[in-house]
Design a protein around this motif. Structure first.
Motif, PDB file in Angstrom:
ATOM      1  N   VAL A   1      11.074  -6.866  20.498  1.00 53.41           N
ATOM      2  CA  VAL A   1      11.711  -6.258  19.318  1.00 53.41           C
ATOM      3  C   VAL A   1      13.214  -6.486  19.190  1.00 53.41           C
ATOM      4  CG1 VAL A   1       9.930  -4.454  19.217  1.00 53.41           C
ATOM      5  CG2 VAL A   1      12.112  -3.938  20.306  1.00 53.41           C
TER       6      VAL A   1
ATOM      7  N   GLY B   1      15.051  13.779  24.772  1.00 54.47           N
ATOM      8  CA  GLY B   1      14.597  12.649  23.958  1.00 54.47           C
ATOM      9  C   GLY B   1      14.095  11.539  24.850  1.00 54.47           C
TER      10      GLY B   1
ATOM     11  N   GLY C   1      16.700   5.117  25.122  1.00 48.25           N
ATOM     12  CA  GLY C   1      17.903   5.680  25.733  1.00 48.25           C
ATOM     13  C   GLY C   1      17.523   6.674  26.816  1.00 48.25           C
TER      14      GLY C   1
ATOM     15  N   GLU D   1      10.889  16.112  25.506  1.00 44.07           N
ATOM     16  CA  GLU D   1      10.564  15.395  24.262  1.00 44.07           C
ATOM     17  C   GLU D   1      10.018  16.379  23.229  1.00 44.07           C
ATOM     18  OE1 GLU D   1      10.776  12.349  22.715  1.00 44.07           O
ATOM     19  OE2 GLU D   1       9.666  13.359  21.118  1.00 44.07           O
ATOM     20  N   ALA D   2      10.511  16.239  21.995  1.00 43.92           N
ATOM     21  CA  ALA D   2      10.083  17.154  20.935  1.00 43.92           C
ATOM     22  C   ALA D   2       8.625  16.919  20.517  1.00 43.92           C
ATOM     23  CB  ALA D   2      10.995  16.991  19.719  1.00 43.92           C
TER      24      ALA D   2
ATOM     25  N   GLY E   1       9.519   7.867  22.044  1.00 45.28           N
ATOM     26  CA  GLY E   1      10.451   7.739  20.921  1.00 45.28           C
ATOM     27  C   GLY E   1       9.921   6.803  19.848  1.00 45.28           C
ATOM     28  N   VAL E   2      10.839   6.146  19.167  1.00 46.40           N
ATOM     29  CA  VAL E   2      10.471   5.270  18.046  1.00 46.40           C
ATOM     30  C   VAL E   2       9.530   4.154  18.509  1.00 46.40           C
ATOM     31  CG1 VAL E   2      11.418   3.570  16.442  1.00 46.40           C
ATOM     32  CG2 VAL E   2      12.525   5.780  16.685  1.00 46.40           C
TER      33      VAL E   2
ATOM     34  N   ARG F   1       3.159  -4.786  16.424  1.00 44.85           N
ATOM     35  CA  ARG F   1       4.402  -5.423  16.840  1.00 44.85           C
ATOM     36  C   ARG F   1       4.771  -5.062  18.279  1.00 44.85           C
ATOM     37  NH1 ARG F   1       9.725  -5.336  15.270  1.00 44.85           N
ATOM     38  NH2 ARG F   1       9.791  -3.368  14.178  1.00 44.85           N
TER      39      ARG F   1
ATOM     40  N   PHE G   1       8.923  20.025  23.356  1.00 43.72           N
ATOM     41  CA  PHE G   1      10.130  20.786  23.714  1.00 43.72           C
ATOM     42  C   PHE G   1      11.254  20.334  22.780  1.00 43.72           C
ATOM     43  CE2 PHE G   1      14.176  21.360  25.675  1.00 43.72           C
ATOM     44  CZ  PHE G   1      14.094  22.447  26.532  1.00 43.72           C
TER      45      PHE G   1
ATOM     46  N   ALA H   1      14.880  20.453  21.922  1.00 49.93           N
ATOM     47  CA  ALA H   1      16.215  20.863  22.384  1.00 49.93           C
ATOM     48  C   ALA H   1      16.973  21.423  21.188  1.00 49.93           C
ATOM     49  CB  ALA H   1      16.949  19.666  22.967  1.00 49.93           C
TER      50      ALA H   1
ATOM     51  N   VAL I   1      18.488  11.931  21.394  1.00 46.40           N
ATOM     52  CA  VAL I   1      17.465  12.415  20.456  1.00 46.40           C
ATOM     53  C   VAL I   1      17.307  11.534  19.210  1.00 46.40           C
ATOM     54  CG1 VAL I   1      17.582  14.829  21.225  1.00 46.40           C
ATOM     55  CG2 VAL I   1      19.107  14.043  19.402  1.00 46.40           C
TER      56      VAL I   1
ATOM     57  N   ASP J   1       7.823  -2.744   8.632  1.00 47.67           N
ATOM     58  CA  ASP J   1       6.752  -2.085   9.393  1.00 47.67           C
ATOM     59  C   ASP J   1       5.894  -1.219   8.476  1.00 47.67           C
ATOM     60  OD1 ASP J   1       7.458  -3.227  11.766  1.00 47.67           O
ATOM     61  OD2 ASP J   1       8.631  -1.528  12.488  1.00 47.67           O
TER      62      ASP J   1
ATOM     63  N   ASP K   1      20.778   6.142  19.231  1.00 42.24           N
ATOM     64  CA  ASP K   1      20.934   6.341  17.785  1.00 42.24           C
ATOM     65  C   ASP K   1      21.678   7.625  17.425  1.00 42.24           C
ATOM     66  OD1 ASP K   1      19.590   3.993  17.407  1.00 42.24           O
ATOM     67  OD2 ASP K   1      17.905   4.859  16.289  1.00 42.24           O
TER      68      ASP K   1
ATOM     69  N   ALA L   1      20.257   2.273  15.098  1.00 46.19           N
ATOM     70  CA  ALA L   1      20.716   0.962  15.597  1.00 46.19           C
ATOM     71  C   ALA L   1      19.530   0.191  16.175  1.00 46.19           C
ATOM     72  CB  ALA L   1      21.820   1.178  16.626  1.00 46.19           C
ATOM     73  N   THR L   2      19.620  -0.188  17.447  1.00 47.11           N
ATOM     74  CA  THR L   2      18.536  -0.995  18.027  1.00 47.11           C
ATOM     75  C   THR L   2      18.192  -0.492  19.425  1.00 47.11           C
ATOM     76  OG1 THR L   2      20.086  -2.563  19.014  1.00 47.11           O
ATOM     77  CG2 THR L   2      19.243  -3.123  16.826  1.00 47.11           C
ATOM     78  N   VAL L   3      17.029  -0.932  19.882  1.00 44.61           N
ATOM     79  CA  VAL L   3      16.546  -0.547  21.209  1.00 44.61           C
ATOM     80  C   VAL L   3      17.545  -0.986  22.277  1.00 44.61           C
ATOM     81  CG1 VAL L   3      14.740  -1.054  22.909  1.00 44.61           C
ATOM     82  CG2 VAL L   3      14.113  -0.602  20.529  1.00 44.61           C
TER      83      VAL L   3
HETATM   84  C1  LIG Z   1       9.994   1.762  12.165  1.00 50.32           C
HETATM   85  C2  LIG Z   1      11.128   1.331  13.033  1.00 50.32           C
HETATM   86  C3  LIG Z   1      11.206   0.007  13.425  1.00 50.32           C
HETATM   87  C4  LIG Z   1      12.241  -0.426  14.246  1.00 50.32           C
HETATM   88  N1  LIG Z   1      12.265  -1.721  14.648  1.00 50.32           N
HETATM   89  C5  LIG Z   1      13.188  -2.122  15.559  1.00 50.32           C
HETATM   90  C6  LIG Z   1      13.176  -3.445  16.073  1.00 50.32           C
HETATM   91  O1  LIG Z   1      12.372  -4.280  15.705  1.00 50.32           O
HETATM   92  N2  LIG Z   1      14.109  -3.773  17.002  1.00 50.32           N
HETATM   93  C7  LIG Z   1      15.026  -2.869  17.472  1.00 50.32           C
HETATM   94  O2  LIG Z   1      15.815  -3.206  18.360  1.00 50.32           O
HETATM   95  N3  LIG Z   1      15.082  -1.616  16.954  1.00 50.32           N
HETATM   96  C8  LIG Z   1      14.188  -1.222  16.020  1.00 50.32           C
HETATM   97  N4  LIG Z   1      14.233   0.052  15.525  1.00 50.32           N
HETATM   98  C9  LIG Z   1      15.304   0.946  15.977  1.00 50.32           C
HETATM   99  C10 LIG Z   1      15.063   1.461  17.405  1.00 50.32           C
HETATM  100  O3  LIG Z   1      13.732   1.845  17.556  1.00 50.32           O
HETATM  101  C11 LIG Z   1      16.015   2.582  17.717  1.00 50.32           C
HETATM  102  O4  LIG Z   1      17.341   2.115  17.553  1.00 50.32           O
HETATM  103  C12 LIG Z   1      15.836   3.095  19.145  1.00 50.32           C
HETATM  104  O5  LIG Z   1      14.522   3.528  19.365  1.00 50.32           O
HETATM  105  C13 LIG Z   1      16.821   4.225  19.429  1.00 50.32           C
HETATM  106  O6  LIG Z   1      16.573   4.737  20.694  1.00 50.32           O
HETATM  107  P1  LIG Z   1      16.958   6.235  21.079  1.00 50.32           P
HETATM  108  O7  LIG Z   1      16.562   6.401  22.503  1.00 50.32           O
HETATM  109  O8  LIG Z   1      18.351   6.497  20.715  1.00 50.32           O
HETATM  110  O9  LIG Z   1      16.086   7.165  20.131  1.00 50.32           O
HETATM  111  P2  LIG Z   1      14.576   7.235  19.668  1.00 50.32           P
HETATM  112  O10 LIG Z   1      13.780   6.048  20.019  1.00 50.32           O
HETATM  113  O11 LIG Z   1      14.627   7.653  18.258  1.00 50.32           O
HETATM  114  O12 LIG Z   1      14.012   8.430  20.541  1.00 50.32           O
HETATM  115  C14 LIG Z   1      14.511   9.749  20.376  1.00 50.32           C
HETATM  116  C15 LIG Z   1      13.468  10.718  20.863  1.00 50.32           C
HETATM  117  O13 LIG Z   1      14.039  12.018  20.842  1.00 50.32           O
HETATM  118  C16 LIG Z   1      13.097  12.937  20.343  1.00 50.32           C
HETATM  119  N5  LIG Z   1      13.815  14.091  19.800  1.00 50.32           N
HETATM  120  C17 LIG Z   1      14.427  14.221  18.610  1.00 50.32           C
HETATM  121  N6  LIG Z   1      14.993  15.426  18.497  1.00 50.32           N
HETATM  122  C18 LIG Z   1      14.740  16.067  19.668  1.00 50.32           C
HETATM  123  C19 LIG Z   1      15.058  17.346  20.152  1.00 50.32           C
HETATM  124  N7  LIG Z   1      15.771  18.221  19.433  1.00 50.32           N
HETATM  125  N8  LIG Z   1      14.610  17.705  21.402  1.00 50.32           N
HETATM  126  C20 LIG Z   1      13.892  16.833  22.147  1.00 50.32           C
HETATM  127  N9  LIG Z   1      13.560  15.599  21.723  1.00 50.32           N
HETATM  128  C21 LIG Z   1      13.988  15.221  20.501  1.00 50.32           C
HETATM  129  C22 LIG Z   1      12.353  12.147  19.292  1.00 50.32           C
HETATM  130  O14 LIG Z   1      11.100  12.723  19.018  1.00 50.32           O
HETATM  131  C23 LIG Z   1      12.249  10.784  19.965  1.00 50.32           C
HETATM  132  O15 LIG Z   1      11.087  10.694  20.739  1.00 50.32           O
HETATM  133  C24 LIG Z   1      13.237   0.496  14.665  1.00 50.32           C
HETATM  134  C25 LIG Z   1      13.190   1.818  14.224  1.00 50.32           C
HETATM  135  C26 LIG Z   1      12.155   2.236  13.419  1.00 50.32           C
HETATM  136  C27 LIG Z   1      12.123   3.664  12.954  1.00 50.32           C
END
Ligand SMILES: Cc1cc2nc3c(=O)[nH]c(=O)nc-3n(C[C@H](O)[C@H](O)[C@H](O)COP(=O)(O)OP(=O)(O)OC[C@H]3O[C@@H](n4cnc5c(N)ncnc54)[C@H](O)[C@@H]3O)c2cc1C
Length: 493
Positions: free
Chosen positions: A116, A176, A180, A199-200, A206-207, A216, A240, A242, A264, A325, A464, A470-472
């Protein structure tokens, strides 16, 4: 070139590689290796992975295309600075395990990022081969090579559970479980701390689990990473929230955690703010994809109790990965027509080129330079159409992309029964509301310093929730920085 021809070419090149080494001319003469993909017609009605990866022969041939540049410009394009030249060299030599070891120095989720990451604007954009051929699509396929070694290790059960240092009796809460959170949990656990990942939702990942679809990014790959965390002794607590179940202050002051990482994500969908967005049949892409991915709505009653509209004509608004997607998911859920409505032209689309290409191949209809001004409903409150205006491109705006300018009097009606809004995500305000003493920027993202430390004592953040959607790989990059800083802090207390 068929498989037999590929093998013959590889044998010839291996002999030369062993004898005299390959010259730049030999390397440049190797054709870029196409990755096998599921047939477009078949795949638009199943949820199995579209891209099927390289064979061993293809991986070695592709790796031999690398010119072994002294200054390795590709590394400067990699947000986590993987030693790309070195791992690609090992693949060319057939040392696939060594290649994975090199990647794993900086990258904990290679099977995910190999699939990805937007390599075409990162490492591969800097590749000398692509530049020499004046065609960035002919750069060495670094991402596919990364995926190859990661998949191979999983298939052969060669992935290792990282060793854990002696117990420190320090407690870390990770909020989360996206990329990350996973990285911070892993790195802090390796340092010997006791780690709880909160995790909520009802499933961690996560995403990568609820957003990016199975076709994908197979969920089994993400599950494997979660299983590794569990094997390492990370406690995972789902359901859970936060800020609601427990606040950050409670975690620190009452629950005995010594440090908290907030990862998160950016889960708050943006809407167009146009008339008709509350009609039945309008979804945020988040909701649509979560229903389809996490809650198995695609089962249509076969065991899943989360319904999703069986749409005929779907409009997806936006031009990013999320929009692609959602559009491709709508096709797989049986929609007859899926329109991708985007107010700029295809060149400005932020989605990965491969995703745009796959979406078009599968039958998504692109309506570029168009934007809805109104969603129209029937007498029962269901979506029946959209009023759409045409646009033309003007001068570049602050984002560097040409500004879309509406054409007066160009409106027309587009018949649809479902509208999926995929125009971006912002920060969920819950943490802000329940942690008012922490500093946020004007968009509600948490402010951090160079170590991903927030303005609060003992609290770090990344991904994010800091960067905006942003990105993974960027989330993982920040997570590594935060984890190093947390581990350093915990050493000193
Ligand atoms: C449909 C889609 C397609 C994407 N495609 C790509 C791609 O092809 N390539 C790429 O690099 N990036 C892609 N992205 C972006 C990428 O997935 C994100 O940038 C990345 O997942 C961010 O990681 P993160 O750990 O910050 O948060 P996230 O992956 O968003 O994970 C955050 C987690 O925190 C949890 N959470 C939220 N609030 C709380 C709370 N209060 N308490 C506890 N848990 C909580 C959420 O449920 C989630 O599980 C895509 C995003 C989406 C939505």
């Amino acid at each position: 070139m068929n498989e037999q021809q590929q093998k013959e070419l590889l044998d010839k090149l291996l002999v030369k590689q062993a004898a005299t080494g390959l010259t730049p001319k030999d390397r440049m003469a190797i054709e870029p290796q196409d990755m096998m993909v599921q047939d477009a017609k078949d795949r638009s009605s199943n949820v199995k992975e579209v891209a099927l990866g390289y064979s061993e022969t293809q991986a070695q041939l592709e790796a031999m295309r690398c010119l072994q540049c002294k200054n390795a410009p590709c590394v400067s394009g990699c947000p986590v600075r993987i030693r790309i030249k070195d791992f690609v060299t090992e693949i060319a030599l057939g040392n696939f395990d060594k290649a994975l070891d090199i990647i794993s120095e900086n990258q904990l989720l290679p099977a995910v990022c190999g699939r990805v990451c937007p390599q075409e604007v990162q490492c591969q954009a800097e590749c000398t081969v692509g530049k020499a051929l004046k065609d960035p699509t002919k750069s060495v396929s670094i991402g596919r090579l990364e995926r190859f070694v990661a998949d191979r290790a999983m298939q052969l059960n060669k992935t290792k559970t990282p060793a854990i240092a002696k117990a420190t009796n320090k407690k870390v809460a990770v909020l989360g479980s996206g990329p990350g959170g996973i990285v911070v949990a892993g790195e802090c656990r390796r340092a010997g701390h006791s780690v709880t990942l909160f995790e909520a939702l009802n499933k961690p990942g996560g995403v990568m689990v609820y957003g990016i679809p199975e076709f994908r990014l197979p969920k089994a790959l993400v599950q494997k990473e979660i299983d590794t965390l569990r094997d390492m002794g990370v406690e995972i607590v789902c359901n859970f929230i936060a800020g609601r179940t427990r606040t950050i202050n409670q975690l620190l002051e009452e629950d005995g955690f010594d440090a908290v990482f907030i990862g998160v994500g950016a889960g708050l969908p943006k809407f167009m703010q146009i008339e008709g967005e509350s009609l039945i049949g309008v979804y945020s892409a988040n909701e649509y994809l979560t229903r389809a991915n996490l809650m198995r709505a695609y089962d249509f009653g076969k065991g899943a109790d989360t319904p999703i509209a069986q749409s005929k004509k779907v409009a997806v608004l936006g031009g990013g990965n999320v929009a692609m997607d959602a559009a491709r998911t709508a096709l797989r859920l049986g929609a007859e027509d899926v329109y991708l409505v985007y107010r700029r032209s295809e060149i400005e689309m932020p989605a990965r080129i491969e995703e745009v290409h796959h979406a078009r191949e599968e039958g998504v209809e692109f309506h570029t330079l168009q934007n809805p001004t109104k969603i129209l409903g029937d007498e029962n409150g269901f979506v029946r159409a959209m009023q759409v205006q045409r646009f033309e491109l003007g001068e570049p705006d602050a984002s560097g992309r040409r500004r879309p300018i509406p054409i007066e009097g160009s409106e027309f009606e587009l018949e649809v029964d479902t509208v999926i809004v995929a125009i971006g995500n912002g920060a969920n305000p819950l943490i802000k509301q329940t942690t008012p003493e922490m500093q946020f920027n004007q968009w509600g993202n948490i402010k951090v310093d160079d170590n991903c430390k927030t303005s609060l004592d003992r609290v770090w953040a990344g991904g994010d929730i800091v960067l905006g959607a942003a990105t993974v790989i960027l989330a993982m990059g920040q997570a590594r920085i935060a984890a190093a800083s947390i581990n350093e802090y915990l050493k000193g207390i």
